[in-house]
Design an enzyme around this catalytic site. Structure first.
Site, short mmCIF file in Angstrom:
data_model
loop_
_atom_site.label_atom_id
_atom_site.label_comp_id
_atom_site.label_asym_id
_atom_site.label_seq_id
_atom_site.Cartn_x
_atom_site.Cartn_y
_atom_site.Cartn_z
N ASP A 101 -49.34 11.94 91.82
CA ASP A 101 -48.66 11.02 91.58
C ASP A 101 -47.58 11.46 90.18
O ASP A 101 -48.30 11.50 89.61
CB ASP A 101 -48.57 9.78 91.34
N1 URA Z 1 -54.86 9.76 93.86
C1 URA Z 1 -53.78 9.14 93.68
O1 URA Z 1 -53.50 8.18 94.69
N2 URA Z 1 -52.86 9.38 93.11
C2 URA Z 1 -52.82 11.02 92.64
O2 URA Z 1 -52.04 11.09 91.63
C3 URA Z 1 -54.86 11.36 92.68
C4 URA Z 1 -55.11 10.80 93.91
#
Ligand code: URA
Length: 233
Positions: A101
């Site tokens: 993310d």
């Molecule tokens: N899980 C999430 O919520 N975000 C990420 O970036 C990776 C795994």
């Protein structure tokens, strides 16, 4: 033809600076003659290049470990800063292997090796991904067991069992064997908590190098590449 230091770095022998040092120390030979300079031109297809006596194969694929900082997206293009903006390398066919993310930090493999990326990301391979998680509220007593049992998120989306290890009241590590969209955040939301900081520490046996500050990257070592390729077939 290409520079010797680039040949060695691209082949996973070390970073550009490390391989320059190896050359200065006299560890590198080209066709049996000790190399003197990183700028020396070599023929990657025909010259025999050795490091401490071992032949280095030229790899057409390149692999970099990035410590992704917050604020950029895991894509090759977009109207926001991308992880590729951080990679100053002369290959135009690289991409991030998987997604983190925008506000997640940590290990992201950047490569142009499509078959390896496919193998690592394929859901049927169950490649382990380990995260460091900091939560808004203290960890509940039932978290380890609920995550281990395989939780449902957002009503009825079933997640695979996850291994959680508490570090202190608010922080833990979690190992996933799948990668559903925002999975870590959704798992803890389903437990009534909230992830306030998330960082990926490991993918398969590739561990984030602690020397890399967010935004920094380095080439993978030969051994790391071999480990990732293991059981790729
Ligand atoms: N899980 C999430 O919520 N975000 C990420 O970036 C990776 C795994």
């Amino acid at each position: 033809m290409m520079r010797l230091d680039r040949f060695l770095a691209n082949s996973g022998a070390g970073t550009r600076n490390e391989v320059k040092k190896m050359i200065r120390e006299g560890l590198v030979e080209v066709n049996g003659t000790r190399a003197k300079k990183g700028s020396e031109q070599v023929d990657e297809n025909n010259d025999v290049i050795t490091l401490e006596g071992s032949v280095i194969r030229y790899s057409r694929y390149v692999y970099f470990m990035l410590n992704k900082p917050q604020g950029c997206i895991s894509a090759t293009e977009g109207n926001m800063p991308t992880v590729m903006d951080l990679i100053a390398e002369p290959y135009n066919d690289m991409f991030p292997c998987g997604r983190l993310d925008k506000d997640t930090e940590g290990l992201l493999l950047i490569t142009n090796d499509g078959p390896l990326a496919h193998a690592l990301l394929s859901p049927s391979r169950h490649v382990e991904k380990e995260y460091y998680v900091r939560l808004r509220d203290p960890i509940g007593e039932d978290y380890v067991q609920k995550l281990a049992a395989g939780m449902k998120v957002d009503g009825d989306l079933q997640c695979q069992p996850a291994v959680m290890k508490p570090i202190d009241a608010y922080t833990c590590t979690v190992i996933l064997k799948e990668g559903k969209f925002h999975e870590i955040k959704r798992l803890f939301a389903a437990l009534g908590n909230e992830v306030v900081f998330l960082k990926r520490l490991r993918m398969k046996n590739l561990v984030l190098d602690e020397d890399l500050a967010p935004g920094e990257y380095r080439p993978l070592y030969e051994e790391e590449i071999e480990d990732l390729r293991e059981s790729q077939e």
